[in-house]
Design a protein around this motif. Structure first.
Motif, short mmCIF file in Angstrom:
data_model
loop_
_atom_site.label_atom_id
_atom_site.label_comp_id
_atom_site.label_asym_id
_atom_site.label_seq_id
_atom_site.Cartn_x
_atom_site.Cartn_y
_atom_site.Cartn_z
N GLU A 103 -14.25 23.09 -5.44
CA GLU A 103 -14.13 21.56 -5.91
C GLU A 103 -13.36 20.96 -4.80
O GLU A 103 -12.44 21.27 -4.31
CB GLU A 103 -13.21 21.34 -7.17
N PRO A 104 -14.16 19.78 -4.03
CA PRO A 104 -13.73 18.84 -2.89
C PRO A 104 -12.23 18.42 -3.45
O PRO A 104 -12.21 17.94 -4.66
CB PRO A 104 -14.59 18.22 -2.58
N ALA A 105 -11.19 18.33 -2.68
CA ALA A 105 -9.94 17.68 -3.17
C ALA A 105 -10.17 16.41 -3.15
O ALA A 105 -10.74 15.68 -2.04
CB ALA A 105 -9.07 18.39 -2.16
N PRO A 106 -9.82 15.61 -4.11
CA PRO A 106 -9.83 14.04 -4.08
C PRO A 106 -8.54 13.74 -3.15
O PRO A 106 -7.83 14.75 -2.72
CB PRO A 106 -9.46 13.70 -5.43
N GLU A 107 -8.40 12.48 -2.75
CA GLU A 107 -7.42 11.81 -2.03
C GLU A 107 -6.04 12.19 -3.02
O GLU A 107 -6.21 12.21 -4.11
CB GLU A 107 -7.60 10.76 -1.80
N PRO A 108 -5.05 11.90 -2.66
CA PRO A 108 -3.70 11.90 -3.16
C PRO A 108 -3.67 10.86 -4.20
O PRO A 108 -4.10 9.82 -4.01
CB PRO A 108 -2.63 11.85 -2.29
N TRP A 109 -3.46 11.43 -5.60
CA TRP A 109 -3.24 10.36 -6.62
C TRP A 109 -2.18 10.74 -7.62
O TRP A 109 -1.71 11.93 -7.90
CB TRP A 109 -4.87 10.62 -7.47
N ALA A 110 -1.77 9.48 -8.25
CA ALA A 110 -0.83 9.49 -9.25
C ALA A 110 -1.52 8.84 -10.59
O ALA A 110 -2.18 7.94 -10.51
CB ALA A 110 0.55 8.85 -8.75
N ALA A 111 -0.90 9.11 -11.37
CA ALA A 111 -1.42 8.39 -13.12
C ALA A 111 -0.22 8.61 -13.91
O ALA A 111 0.69 9.44 -13.92
CB ALA A 111 -2.62 9.09 -13.37
N LEU A 112 -0.22 7.52 -14.92
CA LEU A 112 0.60 7.41 -15.90
C LEU A 112 -0.04 7.46 -17.05
O LEU A 112 -1.05 6.12 -17.39
CB LEU A 112 1.48 6.15 -15.87
N GLN A 126 -18.19 5.59 -19.74
CA GLN A 126 -18.32 6.51 -18.50
C GLN A 126 -16.67 7.17 -18.84
O GLN A 126 -16.37 8.28 -18.58
CB GLN A 126 -18.41 5.89 -17.40
N ALA A 127 -15.72 6.43 -19.06
CA ALA A 127 -14.23 6.82 -18.90
C ALA A 127 -14.27 7.69 -20.08
O ALA A 127 -13.35 8.83 -20.20
CB ALA A 127 -13.19 5.51 -18.96
N ALA A 128 -14.83 7.51 -21.20
CA ALA A 128 -14.82 8.34 -22.23
C ALA A 128 -15.57 9.56 -22.21
O ALA A 128 -15.15 11.07 -22.46
CB ALA A 128 -15.13 7.71 -23.70
N ASP A 129 -16.71 9.63 -21.52
CA ASP A 129 -17.67 10.83 -21.57
C ASP A 129 -16.96 11.79 -20.37
O ASP A 129 -17.01 13.01 -20.62
CB ASP A 129 -18.85 10.32 -21.00
N CYS A 130 -16.15 11.27 -19.50
CA CYS A 130 -15.62 12.17 -18.63
C CYS A 130 -14.72 13.16 -19.16
O CYS A 130 -14.45 14.21 -18.49
CB CYS A 130 -15.05 11.50 -17.18
N VAL A 131 -14.07 12.70 -20.09
CA VAL A 131 -13.08 13.70 -21.03
C VAL A 131 -13.89 14.16 -22.32
O VAL A 131 -13.16 14.70 -23.32
CB VAL A 131 -11.55 13.28 -20.99
N ALA A 137 -6.62 4.18 -17.40
CA ALA A 137 -6.39 4.86 -16.28
C ALA A 137 -7.63 5.55 -15.50
O ALA A 137 -7.29 5.94 -14.49
CB ALA A 137 -5.48 6.24 -16.84
N ARG A 138 -8.61 5.44 -16.13
CA ARG A 138 -9.86 6.00 -15.39
C ARG A 138 -10.78 4.83 -15.17
O ARG A 138 -11.89 5.15 -14.74
CB ARG A 138 -10.59 6.68 -16.70
N LEU A 139 -10.66 3.53 -15.18
CA LEU A 139 -11.46 2.32 -15.02
C LEU A 139 -10.99 1.75 -13.63
O LEU A 139 -10.09 1.77 -13.35
CB LEU A 139 -11.44 1.31 -16.23
N THR A 140 -12.01 1.46 -13.02
CA THR A 140 -11.75 0.90 -11.48
C THR A 140 -11.27 -0.73 -11.84
O THR A 140 -10.38 -0.87 -11.11
CB THR A 140 -13.09 0.59 -11.05
N GLU A 141 -11.46 -1.24 -13.04
CA GLU A 141 -10.93 -2.56 -13.34
C GLU A 141 -11.12 -2.95 -14.50
O GLU A 141 -11.80 -2.36 -15.45
CB GLU A 141 -11.81 -3.68 -12.27
N GLY A 142 -10.59 -4.07 -15.01
CA GLY A 142 -10.68 -4.82 -16.34
C GLY A 142 -9.48 -4.45 -17.25
O GLY A 142 -8.81 -3.45 -16.85
N GLY A 143 -9.18 -5.48 -17.93
CA GLY A 143 -8.14 -5.43 -18.91
C GLY A 143 -8.06 -4.93 -20.43
O GLY A 143 -9.50 -4.44 -20.81
N ARG A 168 -12.87 6.78 -10.20
CA ARG A 168 -12.66 6.00 -11.50
C ARG A 168 -14.02 5.34 -11.87
O ARG A 168 -14.94 5.06 -11.16
CB ARG A 168 -11.86 4.83 -11.22
N ALA A 169 -13.82 5.12 -13.31
CA ALA A 169 -15.24 4.68 -13.86
C ALA A 169 -15.49 3.58 -13.87
O ALA A 169 -14.65 2.76 -13.75
CB ALA A 169 -15.17 5.33 -15.24
#
Length: 391
Positions: free
Chosen positions: A281-290, A34-39, A56-62, A28-29
């Motif tokens: 591409e290395p597999a990331p850890e299992p992840w879920a996202a809404l 960074q969160a915008a640039d990745c997509v 959904a892409r940030l490490t933290e913050g409201g 996560r960004a």
């Protein structure tokens, strides 16, 4: 099918999505740009999409972190651009989006408005339009950020009405203010500032700003195509043409400047990746996202079959092809979600991804509900499943 080409499997495409779109927790960004640039760009037609896609892409913050990027640092900016749609992009990328796409849209918008003015018969022409624009900018310089209604109150020219389709069945009398404001925004002379109300509101104030630096259009298209290919490859010319709204000639010229490598997919089709980007591409850890409606991970390709079962499309898309709120598990769309009036985040699976997936999705639903707090989200483009979940 060319069996000599490197193979990128469906599983690897999903690994790329999880890692490159920063949806797996470990990648996560740290910042909103960074969160915008990745997509490449975040959809911004619906005010809440920018916030929920970034979240959904940030490490933290409201929400305040994203508001700061939009309205204080101005490190994230909204532009009318790809497919004549509103997007939010990082400030360094904005000149390339402007030159590659927004300039042509702005020119077309101006031609259309001048045509309407000429047909209206009040003697309103390019000189009148230029005067109305300058008066609007002067009002912003004097009074500071203002809504469209406030600008109309301050600038008499913006209170005029014109007739569209005179003499035709669809004849309509309409105000000029929205069209002039849209044109100023398309030209990069004003930008959206804090809305009236909360971060979910689309009733923006406007501020006077300097246009983006002029860049050669071909150079800008090549830059944008290269960034898109790194985020969404393997992908096809058709995917890029759909995502940008460019002509096929412009797509092919931009890709030729990038020099992508061809690869083959599991279904035998040929696709493109960034130069040298053919390795596993290395597999990331299992992840879920809404993810929210119109999220870039669901809207980045014309052909989404590698992450979406076609049988699930009717439940998750509206009649115009806009994707609604989606539930993801390890790079695949497995369901949809919604927020009820009491704030509860509810979701429904459209398959059976397993117990681990259900537990991870439930955790993400709780995390999203906590992040939203008192805010209530109703997607601008509503889909059958979202409507069912809130009924």
């Amino acid at each position: 099918m060319n069996s000599a080409l490197p193979l990128i499997s469906t599983a690897e495409r999903r690994h790329r999505l999880g890692r490159r779109h920063r949806l797996a927790p470990s990648v996560r960004a740290a910042t909103v740009p960074q969160a915008a640039d990745c997509v490449v760009a975040l959809h911004a037609t619906d005010a809440s999409t920018v916030f929920l896609s970034a979240r959904a892409r940030l490490t933290e913050g409201g929400p305040e972190v994203i508001e700061r990027a939009l309205y204080e640092d101005v490190s994230l900016v909204r532009l009318l651009s790809m497919r004549n749609t509103l997007f939010a992009v990082s400030a360094p990328l904005a000149p390339y989006v402007d030159a590659s796409t927004a300039r042509a849209i702005a020119a077309k918008e101006r031609r259309t408005l001048l045509k309407h003015l000429a047909e209206d018969g009040q003697g309103l022409d390019a000189d009148w339009l230029a005067g109305a624009e300058e008066a609007a900018l002067a009002a912003l310089d004097t009074a500071g950020p203002a809504t469209g209604s406030q600008l109309s109150a301050a600038v008499p020219a913006l209170r005029l009405k014109i007739t569209l389709g005179r003499g035709k069945k669809y004849e309509a009398r309409t105000g000029i203010a929205t069209r002039v404001i849209r044109l100023l925004a398309a030209d990069g002379r004003i930008r959206r500032d804090r809305p009236r109300g909360s971060w979910t509101s689309s009733q923006y104030r406007w501020v006077h700003t300097a246009p983006w630096p002029a860049l050669p259009a071909a150079e800008a298209r090549a830059e944008l195509a290269g960034r898109w290919l790194r985020a969404y490859g393997p992908a096809t010319e058709a995917d890029l043409a759909w995502w940008t709204g460019w002509t096929l000639t412009d797509v092919r010229t931009a890709l030729a400047a990038v020099g992508p490598d061809p690869v083959r997919l599991e279904d035998g089709a040929t696709a493109l990746v960034s130069p040298g980007d053919t390795g596993p591409e290395p597999a990331p850890e299992p992840w879920a996202a809404l993810l929210p409606g119109l999220d870039p991970s669901g809207m980045g390709w014309a052909d989404r079959s590698f992450h979406l079962d076609p049988a699930h499309r009717p439940a998750l898309f509206d009649y115009a092809g806009n994707i609604g709120p989606t539930v993801w598990w390890n790079g695949e769309i497995v369901g949809g979600w919604a927020q009820r009036a009491d704030g509860e985040v509810v979701w429904r699976l459209l398959g059976r991804p397993g117990r681990a997936a259900e537990e991870a999705i439930a955790h993400e639903a709780g995390r999203l509900a906590d992040w939203l707090g008192a805010a209530r989200i109703t997607p601008r483009f509503r889909t059958p499943l979202e409507r069912e979940l809130v009924a």
